[in-house]
Design a protein around this motif. Structure first.
Motif, mmCIF file in Angstrom:
data_model
loop_
_atom_site.group_PDB
_atom_site.id
_atom_site.type_symbol
_atom_site.label_atom_id
_atom_site.label_comp_id
_atom_site.label_asym_id
_atom_site.label_seq_id
_atom_site.Cartn_x
_atom_site.Cartn_y
_atom_site.Cartn_z
ATOM 1 N N GLY A 303 -3.786 2.910 13.502
ATOM 2 C CA GLY A 303 -4.642 1.918 12.849
ATOM 3 C C GLY A 303 -5.689 2.573 11.971
ATOM 4 N N GLU A 304 -6.339 3.598 12.530
ATOM 5 C CA GLU A 304 -7.381 4.307 11.767
ATOM 6 C C GLU A 304 -6.786 4.997 10.540
ATOM 7 O OE1 GLU A 304 -9.696 6.938 14.316
ATOM 8 O OE2 GLU A 304 -9.038 5.671 15.983
ATOM 9 N N ILE A 307 -6.041 2.433 7.915
ATOM 10 C CA ILE A 307 -7.224 1.949 7.188
ATOM 11 C C ILE A 307 -7.699 3.019 6.196
ATOM 12 C CG2 ILE A 307 -9.208 2.649 8.614
ATOM 13 C CD1 ILE A 307 -8.671 -0.874 7.472
ATOM 14 N N MET A 308 -7.582 4.296 6.606
ATOM 15 C CA MET A 308 -7.937 5.377 5.657
ATOM 16 C C MET A 308 -7.043 5.304 4.430
ATOM 17 S SD MET A 308 -8.565 8.832 7.833
ATOM 18 C CE MET A 308 -9.246 8.803 9.467
ATOM 19 N N GLY A 309 -5.742 5.094 4.683
ATOM 20 C CA GLY A 309 -4.792 4.989 3.566
ATOM 21 C C GLY A 309 -5.124 3.802 2.686
ATOM 22 N N ALA A 310 -5.482 2.658 3.332
ATOM 23 C CA ALA A 310 -5.820 1.468 2.556
ATOM 24 C C ALA A 310 -7.033 1.724 1.666
ATOM 25 C CB ALA A 310 -6.089 0.313 3.503
ATOM 26 N N PHE A 311 -7.973 2.483 2.172
ATOM 27 C CA PHE A 311 -9.162 2.818 1.382
ATOM 28 C C PHE A 311 -8.891 3.866 0.316
ATOM 29 C CE2 PHE A 311 -11.877 1.328 5.030
ATOM 30 C CZ PHE A 311 -12.286 0.190 4.354
ATOM 31 N N GLY A 312 -7.673 4.326 0.269
ATOM 32 C CA GLY A 312 -7.328 5.277 -0.777
ATOM 33 C C GLY A 312 -7.628 6.718 -0.423
ATOM 34 N N VAL A 313 -7.880 6.966 0.875
ATOM 35 C CA VAL A 313 -8.071 8.363 1.298
ATOM 36 C C VAL A 313 -6.733 9.076 1.088
ATOM 37 C CG1 VAL A 313 -8.515 9.842 3.288
ATOM 38 C CG2 VAL A 313 -9.890 7.792 2.934
ATOM 39 N N PHE A 317 -5.867 14.664 2.623
ATOM 40 C CA PHE A 317 -7.025 14.623 3.518
ATOM 41 C C PHE A 317 -6.562 14.296 4.942
ATOM 42 C CE2 PHE A 317 -10.358 12.411 5.789
ATOM 43 C CZ PHE A 317 -11.476 13.192 5.551
ATOM 44 N N PRO A 396 0.190 2.567 5.017
ATOM 45 C CA PRO A 396 -1.059 1.924 5.449
ATOM 46 C C PRO A 396 -0.851 0.486 5.908
ATOM 47 C CG PRO A 396 -1.374 3.028 3.337
ATOM 48 C CD PRO A 396 0.072 3.108 3.659
ATOM 49 N N ILE A 400 -1.619 -0.908 9.604
ATOM 50 C CA ILE A 400 -2.676 -1.902 9.818
ATOM 51 C C ILE A 400 -2.100 -3.142 10.501
ATOM 52 C CG2 ILE A 400 -4.252 -3.490 8.634
ATOM 53 C CD1 ILE A 400 -4.497 -1.237 6.478
ATOM 54 N N LEU B 57 -1.035 -2.190 -1.896
ATOM 55 C CA LEU B 57 -0.464 -1.639 -0.664
ATOM 56 C C LEU B 57 1.044 -1.876 -0.620
ATOM 57 C CD1 LEU B 57 -3.213 -2.835 1.839
ATOM 58 C CD2 LEU B 57 -2.797 -0.488 1.119
ATOM 59 N N ALA B 81 -3.582 5.070 -4.788
ATOM 60 C CA ALA B 81 -4.555 5.372 -3.728
ATOM 61 C C ALA B 81 -5.937 5.595 -4.334
ATOM 62 C CB ALA B 81 -4.106 6.606 -2.951
ATOM 63 N N ARG B 82 -5.983 6.339 -5.430
ATOM 64 C CA ARG B 82 -7.269 6.611 -6.083
ATOM 65 C C ARG B 82 -7.896 5.308 -6.586
ATOM 66 N NH1 ARG B 82 -5.792 10.300 -9.892
ATOM 67 N NH2 ARG B 82 -5.790 11.930 -8.341
ATOM 68 N N ARG B 84 -7.342 2.276 -5.411
ATOM 69 C CA ARG B 84 -7.792 1.504 -4.239
ATOM 70 C C ARG B 84 -9.155 1.995 -3.787
ATOM 71 N NH1 ARG B 84 -2.491 2.013 -2.091
ATOM 72 N NH2 ARG B 84 -3.173 3.618 -0.628
ATOM 73 N N ASN B 85 -9.297 3.315 -3.780
ATOM 74 C CA ASN B 85 -10.544 3.896 -3.302
ATOM 75 C C ASN B 85 -11.723 3.533 -4.212
ATOM 76 O OD1 ASN B 85 -12.382 6.694 -3.452
ATOM 77 N ND2 ASN B 85 -11.876 5.959 -1.404
ATOM 78 N N PHE B 90 -11.580 -3.531 1.006
ATOM 79 C CA PHE B 90 -10.706 -4.251 1.944
ATOM 80 C C PHE B 90 -11.485 -4.667 3.193
ATOM 81 C CE2 PHE B 90 -7.735 -1.696 -0.482
ATOM 82 C CZ PHE B 90 -6.662 -2.555 -0.679
ATOM 83 N N HIS B 96 -10.725 -2.182 12.286
ATOM 84 C CA HIS B 96 -10.243 -0.792 12.243
ATOM 85 C C HIS B 96 -11.354 0.182 11.885
ATOM 86 C CE1 HIS B 96 -6.122 -1.708 13.009
ATOM 87 N NE2 HIS B 96 -6.000 -2.483 11.953
ATOM 88 N N LEU B 98 -13.634 3.440 12.559
ATOM 89 C CA LEU B 98 -13.309 4.716 13.209
ATOM 90 C C LEU B 98 -14.200 4.839 14.441
ATOM 91 C CD1 LEU B 98 -13.180 6.906 9.985
ATOM 92 C CD2 LEU B 98 -11.328 5.665 11.084
#
Lengths: 402, 236
Positions: A303-304, A307-313, A317, A396, A400, B57, B81-82, B84-85, B90, B96, B98
């Motif tokens: 899940g974590e 969410i990192m992937g969804a945020f574009g991490v 990384f 992601p 999720i 996504l 991805a970039r 999205r960031n 979201f 979710h 951390l």
């Protein structure tokens, strides 16, 4: 990278008990590696020392003379070089050879010798002997005989003889007693037992006798040459290479202690191979442990990671977080394992038997600490690549939704 | 007002063995800057799929997507991805967060991870955002010690961290009780009103959709605009 390290550290600290167990597993594997390495190296050192302590590391003697066919295209019949095989095998020009040896920094001791066979005769009793005639001043050059004297002294003089304790017992001899010495050249002479030594090796104590070269020359009918030259090196491990050098330089037959003890060498090799296998298996088990623990962690944190992937991490990384966990586990585990391994080996090295010898011939300094540290750390990083890749490739959305 | 989202002819089909299921059939969605829109639809209608496509996504089978003036449907995975960031925020039904990080660190995470470190400026902005969502007294709390409503507020602050052009919320109150859900929705409306942030909220809850200025109904793979009571009254 710094932030990935922070995340990796937090992940490891989030479950201290599991991380501690994982590190303990790595440390245990490394301790086993260090112990096995130190034991095998220690055993090899002890066996080598035992073998080389009372004998030379390199022996030089004259080549065996054989008749040989002479080549010649114009000659129809085979010609044979007339080489006398009846001559004594001796090194006539031993002076230059000794001079050459003296100039070599590897050499720690040189002993030109006359070796031969003889009998000691006392009444009806006859005992065979392997005789070593040496310069009295170089008596301890190859084997420390003086320190092993249990009776008499080491003064060989003009008619002196040193014999082993077992031989003295067999013939009822004691220091100061005369005994008839009969060589394989048929020469008899009364010599005096000057000293009696005990090496602990039955072969030596029952069969070997020492006398001076001056005494031996007429007895073995060898007025000028030497039968062999024995050499000790600072590092016995260099013996094979040094023997090859001497062979080229002198044309003599040169034998290293390893060539004289091929069985021992084979045993040491087999032992080293066995050790290597055990080391490989202990490392593999450590790496499997790390890979499975990190895979479980990656699965638990889907899940974590999602969410990192969804945020574009970036995937890099996410992969770095898991690779760095492997690196930290490997480094800390290997570090602790090296310390506990060294402590264990050092303690075992202090345990001695009643005679003062070590119970386990362990060499704590030979644990290959840097090697195992580097291998474990590198292996831990490699082991973490699989869970790192699977975490980085996690979709992601899928993660999720789960 | 400028157009933040312009999705045209979005189609999505899934193959399950020999069977082809068409979830979306040429959906058009346009959002103006500062809008608060609800994406409504029954379970299985395809609204979450549409939100995932808009959120980059999921790749659509057909159609084009332009967000904040940039065509994004053909971007590579890395560029998606970039994007999205940097340009999207979201909020999910399950926050979710951390669990090994504090509220402040969770909020700053989307900025810190790409930068490779958490600067004091990031930390300060995260604290400001937490203050903004009413969690000034919970900034240094570990995520595990926050209530469900507080966690969702942290998730809203996290979505705002990188000043996104568009915030996508998928059932943001779905796991909260009524009171907490109302508070979270109030907060989103407040952020929308004060910061002119653009929201697209995916929900099946009519009462939540009713509080949005605009409703987009997804039905049988197609989207249709539904005027809210407020809009109908304004039109007379």
């Amino acid at each position: 990278m710094m932030f990935a390290l922070t995340v990796a550290r937090r992940y490891l600290l989030s479950n201290p008990a599991q991380t501690a167990l994982l590190i303990a597993g790595v440390a245990l594997g490394v301790t086993a590696f260090v112990f096995i390495t130190a034991l095998i190296e220690g055993l090899a050192i002890r066996l080598t020392a035992d073998v080389t302590a009372n004998s030379s590391h390199v022996s030089l003697e004259q080549e065996v003379r054989v008749a040989r066919v002479l080549p010649g295209p114009a000659v129809n019949v085979q010609s044979v070089a007339l080489v006398s095989t009846f001559q004594r095998r001796q090194i006539r020009a031993w002076g230059p050879t000794v001079a050459l040896l003296r100039s070599q920094p590897l050499v720690s001791a040189i002993s030109p010798q006359i070796s031969g066979n003889a009998f000691l005769v006392k009444g009806e009793a006859v005992a065979p002997l392997a005789v070593t005639a040496i310069e009295p001043s170089a008596l301890d050059a190859i084997s420390p005989i003086t320190t092993k004297l249990i009776g008499g002294d080491a003064d060989l003089g003009a008619d002196g003889l040193l014999i082993g304790a077992q031989l003295a017992d067999n013939l009822g001899l004691s220091p100061g007693q005369p005994v008839l010495f009969r060589t394989d050249r048929g020469v008899d002479r009364l010599l005096t037992v000057r000293g009696i030594f005990r090496t602990g090796l039955l072969n030596l104590d029952e069969r070997v006798a020492f006398l001076s070269i001056r005494t031996a020359r007429p007895l073995f009918r060898l007025p000028e040459g030497m039968t062999n030259i024995e050499v000790k090196l600072h590092d016995p491990g260099q013996a094979r290479a040094f023997a090859a050098f001497l062979r080229d330089a002198t044309g003599l037959r040169v034998t290293s202690w390893q060539e004289r003890n091929t069985t021992l060498e084979g045993a040491l090799f087999a032992q080293a191979q066995t050790g290597t296998l055990i080391q490989i298996f202990s490392l593999i088990s450590v790496l499997i442990g790390i890979a499975s623990a990190l895979s479980l962690s990656a699965n638990r944190r889907r899940g974590e990671i999602g969410i990192m992937g969804a945020f574009g991490v970036s995937r890099r990384f996410i992969a770095a977080v898991f690779v760095l966990q492997g690196l930290l586990i490997g480094m800390v585990g290997a570090g602790i394992g090296c310390l506990t391994g060294f402590a264990l080996c050092s303690w075992l090295a202090t345990l001695t038997k009643a005679d003062g010898s070590m119970i386990l011939p362990i060499a704590a300094s030979q644990g290959r600490y840097l090697t195992v540290f580097a291998l474990t750390t590198l292996g831990a990083v490699l082991a973490s690549v699989i869970p790192a890749r699977s975490a980085a490739r996690l979709d992601p959305l899928e993660a999720i939704q789960q | 007002m400028s157009i933040v989202l312009d999705a045209r002819g979005i189609g999505m089909s899934f193959r399950n063995g020999d069977e082809l299921t068409e979830v979306l059939k040429g959906v058009d969605v346009t959002l103006q800057s500062g809008e608060l829109a609800a994406l409504l639809g029954a379970s299985g209608s395809g609204k979450s799929t549409l939100l995932s496509i808009i959120g980059l996504l999921l790749r659509p089978t057909t159609g084009s997507i332009t967000i904040a003036g940039q065509r994004v449907d053909a971007l590579s995975e890395t560029d998606r991805a970039r994007f999205r960031n940097q340009r999207l925020g979201f909020i999910f039904q399950f926050h979710h967060l951390l669990p090994d990080f504090t509220a402040t660190e969770n909020v700053a995470f989307p900025a810190a991870a790409p930068a490779g470190r958490m600067t004091s400026a990031m930390r300060q902005r995260a604290r400001d955002l937490l203050d903004r969502v009413g969690l000034a007294d919970r900034m240094d709390f570990p995520a595990t010690r926050l209530s469900g409503g507080q966690k969702q507020r942290v998730a809203i602050a996290r979505a705002l961290m990188n000043n996104p052009a568009l915030i996508l919320a998928d059932e943001p109150t779905g796991s909260l009780d009524r009171l907490a859900a109302d508070k979270v929705l109030d907060l989103m409306k407040e952020v929308n009103r004060d910061d002119k942030a653009t929201f697209l909220i995916c929900t099946h809850d009519e009462s939540i959709a009713a509080r949005c200025a605009r409703r987009i109904m997804v039905k049988d793979g197609r989207a249709e605009q539904v005027r809210t009571q407020q809009q109908l009254e304004l039109r007379g």
